[in-house]
Motif scaffolding. Structure first.
Motif, short mmCIF file in Angstrom:
data_model
loop_
_atom_site.label_atom_id
_atom_site.label_comp_id
_atom_site.label_asym_id
_atom_site.label_seq_id
_atom_site.Cartn_x
_atom_site.Cartn_y
_atom_site.Cartn_z
N VAL A 57 4.38 4.69 4.28
CA VAL A 57 3.79 5.98 4.63
C VAL A 57 4.90 6.95 5.01
CG1 VAL A 57 3.44 5.24 7.02
CG2 VAL A 57 2.08 7.12 6.11
N ASP A 75 -4.71 9.96 1.35
CA ASP A 75 -4.19 8.82 2.10
C ASP A 75 -4.09 9.15 3.58
OD1 ASP A 75 -3.99 7.58 -0.32
OD2 ASP A 75 -1.84 7.94 -0.55
N ARG A 76 -3.64 10.37 3.89
CA ARG A 76 -3.54 10.75 5.30
C ARG A 76 -4.90 10.74 5.96
NH1 ARG A 76 -4.47 15.29 7.98
NH2 ARG A 76 -4.70 16.53 6.10
N VAL A 129 -8.11 0.27 5.43
CA VAL A 129 -6.94 -0.03 4.60
C VAL A 129 -6.45 -1.44 4.86
CG1 VAL A 129 -4.55 0.64 4.08
CG2 VAL A 129 -6.28 2.40 4.51
N GLU A 189 2.15 9.63 -0.77
CA GLU A 189 1.44 10.86 -1.12
C GLU A 189 2.37 12.06 -1.26
OE1 GLU A 189 -3.01 11.43 0.19
OE2 GLU A 189 -1.63 12.01 1.75
N LEU A 198 -5.92 7.07 6.64
CA LEU A 198 -5.12 6.43 7.69
C LEU A 198 -5.40 7.02 9.06
CD1 LEU A 198 -1.67 6.01 5.91
CD2 LEU A 198 -3.40 4.27 6.34
N CYS A 209 0.86 -1.18 0.00
CA CYS A 209 0.00 0.00 0.00
C CYS A 209 0.89 1.23 0.00
CB CYS A 209 -0.91 0.00 1.23
SG CYS A 209 -1.84 1.54 1.45
N ASN A 210 0.84 2.00 -1.08
CA ASN A 210 1.65 3.21 -1.19
C ASN A 210 0.86 4.39 -0.62
OD1 ASN A 210 3.30 5.32 -1.84
ND2 ASN A 210 3.13 5.08 -4.05
N ALA A 211 1.16 4.77 0.60
CA ALA A 211 0.50 5.91 1.24
C ALA A 211 1.47 7.07 1.41
CB ALA A 211 -0.07 5.49 2.60
#
Length: 309
Positions: free
Chosen positions: A256, A225-226, A236, A217, A229, A213-215
């Motif tokens: 993250v 994404d923030r 997620v 950003e 989360l 998971c590419n968070a």
């Protein structure tokens, strides 16, 4: 709850490079034993926390108790969607949103308490609001409605429920459930999720398969994404577990950025809660499927070795 809760001072201190954080004891949410007539959902995302929504929670909770409003709930929730007007408090039963409520501003707290009591509803009416009334939340559907720190408010959903979730079926049937276009991701030109899953499931993985998971950003002004989360990290993790089951992966990684300390903290807490409840780890929801999730924190670089196929 023991000392060490999240406060606005925590968010500011973390943003200052790890300075000593002020810790204080937090009060528990106020949930009536009987039917709930009205709820004060107080935003606890980074924006509102930086403006003192943690102190506002205490003030509203104390005010509700002092006024004897036994059918009113006071809860912590995630982002309510209008950070510039924070701290925000939503009263969903009345479809009202109270803006710029401050613990050290007695009139704003009094107006909120009057609305909760039903004597003088105020705030912003959401039903015909030009900003909110046309919004249809999909990814952010749980933001502002659940406590991001409590897994029991969001899990299990239909995706992980043992009796009817994806894990109740074999992986092939789970992949078929991802076929419809409505399940397509926001990127890659709308490529259906089911097609992605089938492609990965067919691929050989001698060293195992992974869900990433590419968070990170990195785009300026991008905070989707923030928000997820910070407001509903369980969502997620659930998606990653379902994807792992569908493609045959047993490990997941959430990447993250370090500039999101509150998101990292809540995500890490959600992972521990999910492992304790059996939604992550060994034998997920009573199956023979194992799935572990780790958090990897980035150093702030825009490009981090990503390769597109």
């Amino acid at each position: 709850m023991s000392a060490g809760g999240e406060t606005g001072a925590d968010v500011r201190a973390a943003g200052e490079g790890g300075a000593a954080q002020r810790r204080r004891r937090q009060q528990e949410p106020l949930i009536p034993a009987g039917a709930v007539r009205a709820s004060a959902n107080i935003c606890q995302a980074a924006g509102c926390l930086s403006m003192g929504s943690d102190r506002l929670f205490d003030a509203v909770r104390d005010g509700v108790v002092a006024a004897g409003l036994e059918d009113v709930a006071v809860r912590r929730v995630g982002c309510l969607g209008l950070c510039a007007a924070g701290p925000l408090v939503a009263v969903p039963e009345q479809e009202r949103l109270y803006e710029s409520c401050q613990a050290d501003d007695p009139p704003s707290v009094a107006a909120l308490l009057a609305g909760l009591a039903g004597t003088a509803p105020g705030g912003r009416a959401l039903a015909d609001d030009p900003f909110f009334s046309h919004q249809v939340k999909v990814v952010l559907e749980n933001c502002g409605t659940v406590d991001p720190r409590a897994s029991r408010t969001t899990w299990p959903s239909e995706g992980t429920r043992p009796d009817q979730g994806c894990h109740h079926h074999d992986a092939r049937r789970c992949r078929r459930r991802g076929r419809p276009q409505r399940a397509a991701g926001p990127r890659r030109g709308g490529l259906p999720t089911g097609l992605k899953w089938r492609t990965v499931a067919k691929a050989l993985g001698p060293d195992g398969k992974f869900v990433v998971c590419n968070a990170d950003e990195g785009d300026p002004g991008a905070f989707m994404d923030r928000s997820v989360l910070e407001s509903c990290p369980q969502q997620v993790l659930e998606g990653m577990a379902i994807a792992g089951y569908a493609v045959g992966a047993n490990r997941g990684f959430v990447y993250v950025r370090a500039e999101y300390p509150l998101a990292v903290k809540r995500l890490s807490s959600a992972i521990r809660q999910a492992e304790h409840a059996g939604y992550l780890g060994r034998d997920v929801v009573g199956t023979k499927f194992d799935f572990q999730v780790e958090v990897r924190i980035g150093a702030g670089a825009f490009v981090c070795g990503k390769r597109r196929l």
